[in-house]
Design an enzyme around this catalytic site. Structure first.
Site, mmCIF file in Angstrom:
data_model
loop_
_atom_site.group_PDB
_atom_site.id
_atom_site.type_symbol
_atom_site.label_atom_id
_atom_site.label_comp_id
_atom_site.label_asym_id
_atom_site.label_seq_id
_atom_site.Cartn_x
_atom_site.Cartn_y
_atom_site.Cartn_z
ATOM 1 N N CYS A 142 0.832 -1.210 0.000
ATOM 2 C CA CYS A 142 0.000 0.000 0.000
ATOM 3 C C CYS A 142 0.868 1.263 0.000
ATOM 4 O O CYS A 142 1.612 1.497 -0.928
ATOM 5 C CB CYS A 142 -0.991 -0.030 1.153
ATOM 6 S SG CYS A 142 -2.369 1.126 0.902
ATOM 7 N N LYS A 163 -12.244 8.622 -1.285
ATOM 8 C CA LYS A 163 -11.385 7.529 -0.847
ATOM 9 C C LYS A 163 -11.778 6.211 -1.517
ATOM 10 O O LYS A 163 -12.947 5.877 -1.634
ATOM 11 C CB LYS A 163 -11.497 7.371 0.676
ATOM 12 C CG LYS A 163 -10.600 6.300 1.272
ATOM 13 C CD LYS A 163 -10.788 6.231 2.784
ATOM 14 C CE LYS A 163 -9.858 5.222 3.416
ATOM 15 N NZ LYS A 163 -10.041 5.148 4.896
ATOM 16 N N SER A 192 -7.978 0.606 0.858
ATOM 17 C CA SER A 192 -8.363 1.709 1.729
ATOM 18 C C SER A 192 -7.325 2.812 1.594
ATOM 19 O O SER A 192 -6.322 2.820 2.289
ATOM 20 C CB SER A 192 -8.466 1.225 3.186
ATOM 21 O OG SER A 192 -8.797 2.277 4.056
ATOM 22 N N HIS A 235 -4.431 -4.326 0.403
ATOM 23 C CA HIS A 235 -4.240 -4.874 1.744
ATOM 24 C C HIS A 235 -4.799 -6.288 1.813
ATOM 25 O O HIS A 235 -5.798 -6.551 2.490
ATOM 26 C CB HIS A 235 -4.942 -3.995 2.785
ATOM 27 C CG HIS A 235 -4.196 -2.757 3.150
ATOM 28 N ND1 HIS A 235 -3.050 -2.776 3.916
ATOM 29 C CD2 HIS A 235 -4.435 -1.453 2.855
ATOM 30 C CE1 HIS A 235 -2.614 -1.534 4.094
ATOM 31 N NE2 HIS A 235 -3.436 -0.718 3.458
ATOM 32 N N GLU A 237 -3.765 -8.581 3.457
ATOM 33 C CA GLU A 237 -3.629 -9.087 4.828
ATOM 34 C C GLU A 237 -4.814 -8.705 5.723
ATOM 35 O O GLU A 237 -4.943 -9.239 6.831
ATOM 36 C CB GLU A 237 -2.330 -8.558 5.458
ATOM 37 C CG GLU A 237 -2.374 -7.131 5.958
ATOM 38 C CD GLU A 237 -2.185 -6.084 4.871
ATOM 39 O OE1 GLU A 237 -2.146 -4.885 5.203
ATOM 40 O OE2 GLU A 237 -2.092 -6.465 3.684
ATOM 41 N N ARG A 249 -15.227 3.831 12.598
ATOM 42 C CA ARG A 249 -14.354 4.861 13.181
ATOM 43 C C ARG A 249 -14.580 6.215 12.531
ATOM 44 O O ARG A 249 -14.767 7.230 13.215
ATOM 45 C CB ARG A 249 -12.897 4.435 13.023
ATOM 46 C CG ARG A 249 -11.853 5.438 13.504
ATOM 47 C CD ARG A 249 -10.515 5.142 12.861
ATOM 48 N NE ARG A 249 -10.566 5.329 11.411
ATOM 49 C CZ ARG A 249 -9.662 4.823 10.554
ATOM 50 N NH1 ARG A 249 -8.660 4.088 11.013
ATOM 51 N NH2 ARG A 249 -9.768 5.057 9.256
#
Length: 306
Positions: A142, A163, A192, A235, A237, A249
């Site tokens: 990333c 985003k 992200s 990502h 992972e 969040r």
């Protein structure tokens, strides 16, 4: 491949409960196989979460892996206790007199900041320069991938207004490449970020090979022509609920985030999240460890050269 880590690392019990193959240092010392030495430069704020995610993916292969966790000495972590860093991590200064079979440089939530304004940029550049001569193959993830492409090849990131958040599908461009061995015709990648790399910038660089991209999020995977650096902008992972937690969040902060795309069942945050990328993640990391590290790294680490 069992992961060799300290038994009291917080990730140990969770991975053990998931039936991940873990080996304590005591048991490892009774075996004659040379472990692969892998350094993880963890730039993520919630370091314990990232440790678990990466160790899970590095574990499913037949050899030992000796993990060194690395943190930035010039950066104060706000989300990870200092005693955790002191106990389980080393600083970059402590790796420069070593050589490693592989290294992972993680992402970081700083993609909207110019590279040179990131407080640990100079330290990271020194690590990346060190890796070129002392690490057989480095995997950049990333923002780490964007930092590597910028520092080594002058390829800059591009900022978007909205985003990229969700599961985006990418296309392998050369499935004969060992890194993509076994991949489907399209594969899902948790994403992200507010930035992307143009695939054309990689195509136009004679030192790089474009391996996979997305019509929405741009470059997904690239590598250096000498196979010593891999750049993955997603990502893989991530846990199933990572994007959900990020969404909650940001919602609680009043940021009015858009729903992650192709993620929630029926686009309803109250519905369970279904993981679509777990098998791709395991395949990607297994391919990297086997074909780009284990099969080619010198048995004597001192033989690693630029």
């Amino acid at each position: 491949m069992p992961i060799k880590i300290e038994e009291d690392l917080p990730a140990f019990s969770q991975l053990e409960n998931e039936n991940i193959f873990i080996m304590t240092k005591g048991r490892a010392q009774t075996q004659d196989i040379r472990p692969l030495k892998i350094a993880i430069v963890n730039l993520m704020p919630t370091k314990e979460v990232t440790e678990t995610q990466l160790l899970r993916l590095l574990s499913n292969t037949p050899l030992q892996i000796d993990i060194s966790l690395v943190h930035m000495k010039d950066h104060i972590s706000k989300n990870t206790a200092q005693n955790h860093l002191d106990k389980f991590y080393v600083t970059s200064d402590e790796i420069y007199d070593q050589k490693f079979d592989g290294m992972i440089v993680t992402g970081a939530p700083v993609e909207q900041i110019p590279f040179e304004e990131v407080d640990y940029w100079n330290e990271l550049c020194r690590i990346m320069d060190y890796a070129k001569k002392n690490v057989f193959c480095t995997l950049y993830i990333c923002w780490g991938a964007m930092a590597g492409l910028y520092h080594h090849y002058g390829i800059n990131k591009n900022i978007v207004d909205k985003k990229f958040s969700g599961i985006f599908y990418s296309t392998p461009l050369d499935k004969r490449d060992p890194l993509l061995r076994g991949f489907d015709d399209v594969f899902p990648v948790p994403t992200s970020r507010y930035t992307y790399i143009k695939s054309s910038d990689v195509k136009n660089n004679a030192e790089l090979t474009l391996l996979a991209d997305s019509p929405v999020t741009g470059l997904t995977i690239a590598k250096s022509k000498d196979n010593r650096s891999i750049f993955m902008t997603g990502h893989l992972e991530y846990d199933p609920d990572t994007l959900k937690n990020e969404y909650i969040r940001d919602f609680q902060k009043g940021l009015n985030p858009a729903l992650p795309e192709n993620y929630f069942t029926k686009d309803n945050p109250d519905e369970p999240v279904v993981s679509r990328w777990r098998s791709t993640a395991h395949l990607f990391y297994s391919n990297w460890l086997n074909y780009y590290v284990y099969q080619n790294t010198p048995y004597r680490l001192d033989d690693i050269k630029n």
